[in-house]
Design a protein around this motif. Structure first.
Motif, PDB file in Angstrom:
ATOM      1  N   ASP A  29      11.007  11.442   2.465  1.00  0.00           N
ATOM      2  CA  ASP A  29       9.840  10.555   2.544  1.00  0.00           C
ATOM      3  C   ASP A  29       9.806   9.985   3.956  1.00  0.00           C
ATOM      4  O   ASP A  29      10.239   8.867   4.217  1.00  0.00           O
ATOM      5  N   PHE A  30       9.254  10.775   4.848  1.00  0.00           N
ATOM      6  CA  PHE A  30       9.232  10.401   6.258  1.00  0.00           C
ATOM      7  C   PHE A  30       8.209   9.307   6.549  1.00  0.00           C
ATOM      8  O   PHE A  30       8.354   8.570   7.518  1.00  0.00           O
ATOM      9  N   VAL A  31       7.206   9.179   5.705  1.00  0.00           N
ATOM     10  CA  VAL A  31       6.212   8.125   5.889  1.00  0.00           C
ATOM     11  C   VAL A  31       6.864   6.761   5.645  1.00  0.00           C
ATOM     12  O   VAL A  31       6.718   5.834   6.449  1.00  0.00           O
ATOM     13  N   THR A  32       7.587   6.630   4.540  1.00  0.00           N
ATOM     14  CA  THR A  32       8.280   5.374   4.269  1.00  0.00           C
ATOM     15  C   THR A  32       9.336   5.120   5.332  1.00  0.00           C
ATOM     16  O   THR A  32       9.488   3.989   5.809  1.00  0.00           O
ATOM     17  N   HIS A  33      10.067   6.147   5.713  1.00  0.00           N
ATOM     18  CA  HIS A  33      11.066   6.010   6.764  1.00  0.00           C
ATOM     19  C   HIS A  33      10.416   5.453   8.028  1.00  0.00           C
ATOM     20  O   HIS A  33      10.915   4.496   8.636  1.00  0.00           O
ATOM     21  N   ASP A  34       9.294   6.030   8.438  1.00  0.00           N
ATOM     22  CA  ASP A  34       8.597   5.586   9.638  1.00  0.00           C
ATOM     23  C   ASP A  34       8.110   4.137   9.505  1.00  0.00           C
ATOM     24  O   ASP A  34       8.250   3.341  10.436  1.00  0.00           O
ATOM     25  N   LEU A  35       7.562   3.798   8.352  1.00  0.00           N
ATOM     26  CA  LEU A  35       7.118   2.428   8.099  1.00  0.00           C
ATOM     27  C   LEU A  35       8.281   1.455   8.280  1.00  0.00           C
ATOM     28  O   LEU A  35       8.157   0.421   8.955  1.00  0.00           O
ATOM     29  N   GLU A  67       0.827  -1.211   0.000  1.00  0.00           N
ATOM     30  CA  GLU A  67       0.000   0.000   0.000  1.00  0.00           C
ATOM     31  C   GLU A  67       0.860   1.259   0.000  1.00  0.00           C
ATOM     32  O   GLU A  67       0.487   2.272  -0.593  1.00  0.00           O
ATOM     33  N   ARG A  68       2.029   1.203   0.606  1.00  0.00           N
ATOM     34  CA  ARG A  68       2.931   2.359   0.563  1.00  0.00           C
ATOM     35  C   ARG A  68       3.461   2.564  -0.853  1.00  0.00           C
ATOM     36  O   ARG A  68       3.571   3.696  -1.331  1.00  0.00           O
ATOM     37  N   ILE A  69       3.763   1.464  -1.535  1.00  0.00           N
ATOM     38  CA  ILE A  69       4.196   1.566  -2.930  1.00  0.00           C
ATOM     39  C   ILE A  69       3.105   2.241  -3.758  1.00  0.00           C
ATOM     40  O   ILE A  69       3.382   3.116  -4.578  1.00  0.00           O
ATOM     41  N   ARG A  70       1.861   1.863  -3.516  1.00  0.00           N
ATOM     42  CA  ARG A  70       0.728   2.470  -4.231  1.00  0.00           C
ATOM     43  C   ARG A  70       0.620   3.959  -3.902  1.00  0.00           C
ATOM     44  O   ARG A  70       0.388   4.786  -4.784  1.00  0.00           O
ATOM     45  N   ALA A  71       0.807   4.317  -2.637  1.00  0.00           N
ATOM     46  CA  ALA A  71       0.713   5.726  -2.241  1.00  0.00           C
ATOM     47  C   ALA A  71       1.817   6.561  -2.893  1.00  0.00           C
ATOM     48  O   ALA A  71       1.641   7.768  -3.096  1.00  0.00           O
ATOM     49  N   LEU A  72       2.910   5.912  -3.240  1.00  0.00           N
ATOM     50  CA  LEU A  72       4.002   6.606  -3.928  1.00  0.00           C
ATOM     51  C   LEU A  72       3.738   6.739  -5.425  1.00  0.00           C
ATOM     52  O   LEU A  72       4.536   7.319  -6.153  1.00  0.00           O
ATOM     53  N   GLY A  73       2.622   6.201  -5.888  1.00  0.00           N
ATOM     54  CA  GLY A  73       2.247   6.352  -7.295  1.00  0.00           C
ATOM     55  C   GLY A  73       2.695   5.220  -8.192  1.00  0.00           C
ATOM     56  O   GLY A  73       2.714   5.369  -9.414  1.00  0.00           O
ATOM     57  N   GLU A  76      17.927 -10.796  10.035  1.00  0.00           N
ATOM     58  CA  GLU A  76      19.009  -9.813  10.107  1.00  0.00           C
ATOM     59  C   GLU A  76      19.329  -9.237   8.728  1.00  0.00           C
ATOM     60  O   GLU A  76      19.577  -8.030   8.601  1.00  0.00           O
ATOM     61  N   ALA A  77      19.313 -10.070   7.703  1.00  0.00           N
ATOM     62  CA  ALA A  77      19.547  -9.574   6.342  1.00  0.00           C
ATOM     63  C   ALA A  77      18.444  -8.594   5.936  1.00  0.00           C
ATOM     64  O   ALA A  77      18.709  -7.558   5.320  1.00  0.00           O
ATOM     65  N   ALA A  78      17.198  -8.921   6.293  1.00  0.00           N
ATOM     66  CA  ALA A  78      16.067  -8.030   5.988  1.00  0.00           C
ATOM     67  C   ALA A  78      16.228  -6.692   6.713  1.00  0.00           C
ATOM     68  O   ALA A  78      15.960  -5.627   6.138  1.00  0.00           O
ATOM     69  N   ILE A  79      16.681  -6.737   7.960  1.00  0.00           N
ATOM     70  CA  ILE A  79      16.901  -5.501   8.725  1.00  0.00           C
ATOM     71  C   ILE A  79      17.938  -4.623   8.026  1.00  0.00           C
ATOM     72  O   ILE A  79      17.741  -3.405   7.887  1.00  0.00           O
ATOM     73  N   ARG A  80      19.033  -5.227   7.601  1.00  0.00           N
ATOM     74  CA  ARG A  80      20.086  -4.440   6.928  1.00  0.00           C
ATOM     75  C   ARG A  80      19.548  -3.777   5.664  1.00  0.00           C
ATOM     76  O   ARG A  80      19.824  -2.590   5.398  1.00  0.00           O
ATOM     77  N   LYS A  81      18.764  -4.509   4.882  1.00  0.00           N
ATOM     78  CA  LYS A  81      18.200  -3.941   3.656  1.00  0.00           C
ATOM     79  C   LYS A  81      17.211  -2.818   3.994  1.00  0.00           C
ATOM     80  O   LYS A  81      17.198  -1.763   3.345  1.00  0.00           O
ATOM     81  N   MET A  82      16.385  -3.022   5.002  1.00  0.00           N
ATOM     82  CA  MET A  82      15.421  -1.989   5.401  1.00  0.00           C
ATOM     83  C   MET A  82      16.124  -0.745   5.914  1.00  0.00           C
ATOM     84  O   MET A  82      15.667   0.374   5.655  1.00  0.00           O
ATOM     85  N   ARG A  83      17.226  -0.932   6.623  1.00  0.00           N
ATOM     86  CA  ARG A  83      17.970   0.220   7.150  1.00  0.00           C
ATOM     87  C   ARG A  83      18.485   1.094   6.008  1.00  0.00           C
ATOM     88  O   ARG A  83      18.391   2.320   6.045  1.00  0.00           O
ATOM     89  N   GLU A  84      19.013   0.468   4.975  1.00  0.00           N
ATOM     90  CA  GLU A  84      19.483   1.218   3.805  1.00  0.00           C
ATOM     91  C   GLU A  84      18.328   1.976   3.149  1.00  0.00           C
ATOM     92  O   GLU A  84      18.467   3.153   2.788  1.00  0.00           O
ATOM     93  N   ALA A  85      17.200   1.290   2.994  1.00  0.00           N
ATOM     94  CA  ALA A  85      16.047   1.922   2.354  1.00  0.00           C
ATOM     95  C   ALA A  85      15.487   3.044   3.227  1.00  0.00           C
ATOM     96  O   ALA A  85      15.068   4.091   2.709  1.00  0.00           O
ATOM     97  N   ALA A  86      15.475   2.852   4.544  1.00  0.00           N
ATOM     98  CA  ALA A  86      14.981   3.898   5.456  1.00  0.00           C
ATOM     99  C   ALA A  86      15.869   5.135   5.386  1.00  0.00           C
ATOM    100  O   ALA A  86      15.372   6.270   5.358  1.00  0.00           O
ATOM    101  N   ASP A  87      17.189   4.925   5.352  1.00  0.00           N
ATOM    102  CA  ASP A  87      18.120   6.063   5.221  1.00  0.00           C
ATOM    103  C   ASP A  87      17.855   6.811   3.922  1.00  0.00           C
ATOM    104  O   ASP A  87      17.810   8.043   3.902  1.00  0.00           O
TER     105      ASP A  87
END
Length: 168
Positions: A141-147, A80-86, A123-134
């Motif tokens: 995009d604070f909404v995605t960061h927060d998610l 749903e976040r991907i959809r909100a991003l268009g 742990e691998a998923a966390i590392r990938k999410m951390r990069e994407a959050a940064d």
């Protein structure tokens, strides 16, 4: 570093939220890869839920059920976040299975090995999410960061609980 994946397909709806189109595309791309990993974790957790045996059966059976239920809901939130991003939410493999950091190999035989395998994948998923959050924060995009911060919090707790179960 977040790897390049297939270009996310734009939806038909215009988006004007203060995040430019190029940034939204890059963030949607990263989220698409995270969506693939999330689905892979749903599937692997379910497989281990069905196949665990031994003295830790009850704990692992219950924990994996709680986790695949949470992860399934998380997949919906990410899509749903991907959809909100268009962009259109991809099928799980659309981001490219070679982009996944979660292994679909669920061949661990012992309960201990199943837990160790899940720890590695979370742990691998966390590392990938951390990069994407940064990246999302850098692009305002604070909404995605927060998610993603919320998802990392969940996955870190899961890792702690799994480690507590198998540490002697």
């Amino acid at each position: 570093m977040v790897q390049a994946a297939l270009k996310p397909e734009l939806s038909d709806e215009p988006v004007s939220t203060g995040i430019d189109e190029a940034a939204r595309e890059k963030i949607a791309q990263a989220l698409s890869a995270i969506l693939t990993d999330t689905y892979y974790l749903v599937i692997k957790s379910h497989i281990y839920h069905w196949n665990v045996v031994g003295p830790m059966f009850h704990a692992i059976h219950n924990m994996t059920e709680e986790q695949y239920t949470n992860l399934f809901q998380a997949a919906d939130d990410i899509a749903e976040r991907i959809r909100a991003l268009g962009h259109k939410a991809p099928i799980a493999d659309a981001a490219g299975p070679n982009q996944a950091v979660v292994s679909m190999d669920a061949s661990a035989k012992s309960a201990h090995d199943m837990v160790a395998d899940l720890i590695d994948d979370h742990e691998a998923a966390i590392r990938k999410m951390r990069e994407a959050a940064d990246m999302a924060e850098e692009m305002s995009d604070f909404v995605t960061h927060d998610l993603l911060v919320g998802r990392m919090t969940y996955h870190e707790q899961v890792v702690w609980m799994w480690r507590s179960l198998i540490t002697e």
